[in-house]
Design a protein around this motif. Sequence first.
Motif, short mmCIF file in Angstrom:
data_model
loop_
_atom_site.label_atom_id
_atom_site.label_comp_id
_atom_site.label_asym_id
_atom_site.label_seq_id
_atom_site.Cartn_x
_atom_site.Cartn_y
_atom_site.Cartn_z
N ASN A 145 0.82 -1.21 0.00
CA ASN A 145 0.00 0.00 0.00
C ASN A 145 0.85 1.26 0.00
O ASN A 145 0.77 2.08 0.91
CB ASN A 145 -0.96 0.00 1.19
N PHE A 147 1.82 4.99 -0.71
CA PHE A 147 0.97 6.16 -0.85
C PHE A 147 1.11 6.72 -2.26
O PHE A 147 2.11 6.50 -2.93
CB PHE A 147 1.37 7.24 0.16
N PRO A 148 0.08 7.50 -2.71
CA PRO A 148 0.17 8.08 -4.05
C PRO A 148 1.13 9.27 -4.08
O PRO A 148 0.75 10.40 -4.35
CB PRO A 148 -1.26 8.51 -4.33
N MET A 149 2.40 8.99 -3.75
CA MET A 149 3.40 10.05 -3.77
C MET A 149 4.64 9.48 -4.43
O MET A 149 4.65 8.33 -4.88
CB MET A 149 3.78 10.45 -2.33
N SER A 150 5.71 10.26 -4.44
CA SER A 150 6.95 9.74 -5.02
C SER A 150 7.57 8.71 -4.07
O SER A 150 7.18 8.58 -2.92
CB SER A 150 7.92 10.88 -5.26
N ASP A 153 9.08 10.43 -1.09
CA ASP A 153 8.11 10.89 -0.10
C ASP A 153 7.53 9.74 0.68
O ASP A 153 7.22 9.86 1.86
CB ASP A 153 6.99 11.67 -0.79
N TYR A 157 8.02 9.43 4.68
CA TYR A 157 6.77 9.77 5.36
C TYR A 157 6.88 9.60 6.86
O TYR A 157 6.54 10.49 7.63
CB TYR A 157 5.63 8.91 4.82
N ASP A 194 12.11 10.34 -7.39
CA ASP A 194 10.92 11.19 -7.41
C ASP A 194 9.84 10.65 -8.31
O ASP A 194 8.83 11.31 -8.53
CB ASP A 194 11.30 12.61 -7.84
N ARG A 195 10.05 9.47 -8.84
CA ARG A 195 8.99 8.90 -9.66
C ARG A 195 7.85 8.44 -8.78
O ARG A 195 8.05 8.14 -7.60
CB ARG A 195 9.54 7.71 -10.45
N PRO A 196 6.62 8.37 -9.35
CA PRO A 196 5.49 7.93 -8.53
C PRO A 196 5.69 6.51 -8.05
O PRO A 196 6.09 5.63 -8.80
CB PRO A 196 4.30 8.02 -9.48
N LEU A 198 3.46 4.39 -7.27
CA LEU A 198 2.48 3.42 -7.76
C LEU A 198 2.88 2.83 -9.10
O LEU A 198 2.23 1.92 -9.59
CB LEU A 198 1.10 4.07 -7.85
N ARG A 199 3.94 3.36 -9.71
CA ARG A 199 4.38 2.79 -10.97
C ARG A 199 5.26 1.56 -10.80
O ARG A 199 5.59 0.90 -11.77
CB ARG A 199 5.18 3.84 -11.76
N ARG A 212 9.79 1.77 3.95
CA ARG A 212 9.06 2.82 4.65
C ARG A 212 8.91 2.48 6.12
O ARG A 212 9.04 3.33 6.98
CB ARG A 212 7.69 2.97 4.00
N ALA B 227 -6.58 1.09 2.86
CA ALA B 227 -5.19 0.62 2.95
C ALA B 227 -4.25 1.79 3.20
O ALA B 227 -3.29 1.67 3.95
CB ALA B 227 -4.80 -0.11 1.66
N TRP B 228 -4.53 2.93 2.58
CA TRP B 228 -3.65 4.06 2.76
C TRP B 228 -3.76 4.64 4.16
O TRP B 228 -2.77 4.95 4.81
CB TRP B 228 -3.97 5.15 1.72
N LEU B 235 2.20 3.71 10.70
CA LEU B 235 3.54 4.29 10.69
C LEU B 235 3.72 5.32 11.79
O LEU B 235 4.76 5.95 11.88
CB LEU B 235 3.81 4.95 9.34
N VAL B 246 -2.53 12.14 4.00
CA VAL B 246 -2.87 11.06 3.08
C VAL B 246 -4.22 11.30 2.41
O VAL B 246 -4.31 11.39 1.19
CB VAL B 246 -2.86 9.70 3.81
N ARG B 249 -4.59 14.78 0.65
CA ARG B 249 -3.65 14.79 -0.46
C ARG B 249 -4.15 13.93 -1.61
O ARG B 249 -4.04 14.29 -2.78
CB ARG B 249 -2.31 14.27 0.05
N ARG B 347 -0.50 11.67 -12.68
CA ARG B 347 0.79 11.01 -12.71
C ARG B 347 1.05 10.22 -11.44
O ARG B 347 1.65 9.17 -11.46
CB ARG B 347 1.90 12.07 -12.84
N GLN B 348 0.62 10.81 -10.31
CA GLN B 348 0.92 10.17 -9.04
C GLN B 348 0.04 8.96 -8.79
O GLN B 348 0.17 8.30 -7.78
CB GLN B 348 0.73 11.18 -7.89
N GLY B 349 -0.90 8.71 -9.68
CA GLY B 349 -1.73 7.54 -9.49
C GLY B 349 -3.04 7.84 -8.82
O GLY B 349 -3.75 6.93 -8.39
N LEU B 350 -3.40 9.13 -8.71
CA LEU B 350 -4.68 9.46 -8.11
C LEU B 350 -5.77 9.30 -9.15
O LEU B 350 -5.57 9.58 -10.32
CB LEU B 350 -4.67 10.91 -7.61
#
Lengths: 303, 352, 324
Positions: A145, A147-150, A153, A157, A194-196, A198-199, A212, B227-228, B235, B246, B249, B347-350
């Motif tokens: 899981n 997060f939708p960040m790089s 990040d 976190y 810095d890539r996402p 989720l990729r 993490r 899950a997020w 954490l 989270v 954002r 891009r970030q997957g949102l």
Amino acid sequence: MSTHDRVVDPFLDDAVPALPPPRRRVRLDRTPVPVPETQDAPSTRVRTRGPGGPERMRVERLSVHYGDNAAVKDVSLSIHAGEALALIGPSGCGKTTLLRTLNRLTETTAGADRGGRVLLDGTDVEQLEITALRRRVAMVFQQPNPFPMSIFDNVAYAIRVQNRKRPSRRDLEPQVVDALRRAGLYDEVADGLDRPALRLSGGQQQRLCIARAIATRPEVLLMDEPCSGLDPRSTTVIEELIGELRRDLAIVIVTHNLAQAHRIGDKVAFMYLGDLVEWGDADQVFGAPRAQRTRDYVAGAFG
Amino acid sequence: MEPPSAARSSPLGENRRRSSPPGRVFARLREPWTDRQAAWRLGAVASLVLLIIVLMVAFVAVRAWPVLQANGWISWLGTGGNVDHQLGQMIATGQHPPDSAYHLRAWPLIYGTLLTTGASVLIGLAFSLLAAIFIVEFAPARIRAVVVPAVRLLAAVPSVIYGLIGILVLAPWVGSHLISPGRKDSVQNVVQIDGTGVLVAVVVLTVMITPIMIAIVVDALRAIPPAWTEGAAALGANRWEVVWSVSVRAARPAIVAAAVLACARALGEAVGLSMVSGSRGFSPNPVDGITYLFEPIRPLAASMVENVDAINAPPVRASIYAFALLLLLSSLALSIGGYVAKLPMRRQGLRV
Amino acid sequence: MTIVPPTAALRRDAPRPAPRGDATRGWRWSQRLALVACWACGLALCAVTAAIVVYMGVRGVQYLNPELLFSRPTPGLQQHTTGGILDPIVGTIVLTVIGIALAVPLAVAAAVWLVEYGRPAPLARAVESGIEVVAGTPDIVIAIFGLAIFQLPLFAPLSFTASGGGVFGRSFLAAGAMMSLIALPLVFGAAREGLMAIPTHVREASWALGKTRICTIRTILLPQIRTNIATGSALGMGRIVGDTAVVVVLLGATLQLERQGDVPILGNLRGTGSTLTSYVYGASPAGEGNAPQKAYAAAFVLLLIVLTLNAAVDLLGRRKEPRA
């Protein structure tokens, strides 16, 4: 070199006959048999453990009820640093509930009642402030899981959340890189922090979640079936990783894959319908189980 | 899997005989349709909507043309003279006005629109975000059961009722309690301040657009995968950090969508604002200090509504259509802006 | 290592609820401030709603008496001579009926075409975007556009024509047509959602029995989305009832329903009138009437109608759940 270079992948490599994964034998005096280094992996370290890790957490007569339903009944065990404790048992036996009680995640579910206590380094976890507890007892979940960040990040976190003042990127970078290295992911993502997140692929995402979780150097790492959604190659990578991480942390891993428990567990606890049936060294529980039910489960009579 | 197509005529077709032409048309429509006929007919009806939009833009643009042509494409948006006076002149010139009658400098109206829309969307967005976080995360169940219907109720109230309360309750209160006689005297040579003005207009508009924003943001926050949030809690993040770092954002696309929708609604609000904004084409000057909040304005949509009685005069008609064209283009620009703002989030997957 | 017996023997500690702990222990002061702000916003929301409802209720009960509901409005200088609000109520009802009657067939046809056929694909996307554009257009722009259309000589029969040849362009029919545009996106959205929620196997079962697509739509799919269409219509009606700009521009703003020509119903439709919204606008200090008491009474009736429609939407929504 990253950890997966050392893996012999039985599905891809036909030239080399499949070897059983090396097992460390633990003698009663706790000195391990040293594993010989393989030729093409100079970074392999001999997996030594100190003269028995100190006790990190202790569970004393823990019971958890959801309404009338008893998920965990009167369980007592202890978790030591330098060891991986594998919780095994059929579905619904309470092992995940037990795991989530260790970092007080059961409180988020309405209607959960608790009895008994859990001690972290001698302090009752209920006396600790809940976020302080979770900084010392980290968790990795079944489905990755991120997060939708790089990637950066994500790993940063926990560090950011636990600092009063906002640390700058320059301060964070070494800690992030170190966590990624310890999780065996750094080589694969070094060029694009810095890539996402989720990729990434499933196995990489799970290793990112591990990075993490260990970024703030917790004392205990809880893992809830971390390899269940992953392909065999990623599974092997993560199992190797657990072997590495166990040197600094205490690891509790829930798994319903008996072979995996056998491979990576030092101690094994077998639970059935909320009761702790047997708890002991991996060799003993798998090799010479004392309870009949354990014998049946290990032999595959039920699952 | 493809459906079968029916025969061209039904077995009973020959038995139906209608003598008059309309009867025959209706009879033909009542026979079972084939799929090709159905696709064609339904498609024509659906395309009617497209036709209406194209017609709308075309009509508005064509009718607005005289003002644009007489004043120059851009300069009619600028400052120069009193726009109320200019509109008044237009009304007076009758059916065949000279070109000079088309003179219009609409900046005060545009300024009023930007001021009210901008202020109310910004304030409303902050308020909505905090209220949405409250509803989703921190509200006890009993309070949530009151707040959620309250938001739905606020969203359903017609704008004219907000305008009524504004003009009968808020404006007199502001006029007698917040505006001292000295302040009134200080500006009485330029403009009358009596309570209706920037402050009441922004308050009323904020109350009008906030419920929609709250509904959209609450839906988005509830749709965040657990899950997020669980991962963040595990954490060591406390409840506020989990929600803020989270959930909020991850809900950024929805927040952008809410802001765009609220902007569109605020731009188009005509009647409610015409009741509470003071109805003077005047540009409040921030240099005036607090008095700035009480000075009257009139946004574009309100100007349209108030001048629609005089629409028979050609210059007035052209001006009103010019305002309409401006509003149409702004809505379009808003939609495009919202789409562009969401691109980096994709891009970030949102999920956008 | 010991074996723990499988059944719990003595349980000295009875199960107790999970510890609540101090809710904000360890939070930074900025986070505590944010929490306070959240609470403040939530409670302010309740307070504002309560204030509006209570205030309108008090004023409405104070100024509304049954004779107002049944007497016709008359122009007058003093408030007590201006009569009742019957015509605005009738006007609201007539306009809503016309608007929904035009919107529902158009919206359902468009939704059916989009979901079930949808070829060519660029046209489908264009129609979808088009309806979104209509949804986002301010109602004043739609009203002005309606005026432009209905002042064309083509539509002269729909309204009054002045002796000089200028088409007035304002009538119930004109306003109703534009109101249907306002309700269209809501009914379309609800119908489309309903259609997309029906699984494909229902359609395939019907096709396998030999029914054409259009027959499947007519006999199976449309009945199943009846509740969705009803919900969408209720939402659309709420929007029509509450809209003022279209009424002010396109309905001619006469207090009473003025008939145009001698034909009874058609004449009224071609004529002008007012609705509750335009009556409230006119009676407020912003309009010419300056009868705040009547404005409160009319606003109260308007609020009741809108809240009833809202409750109907809720009820329909809840009725759908157990069936699905």
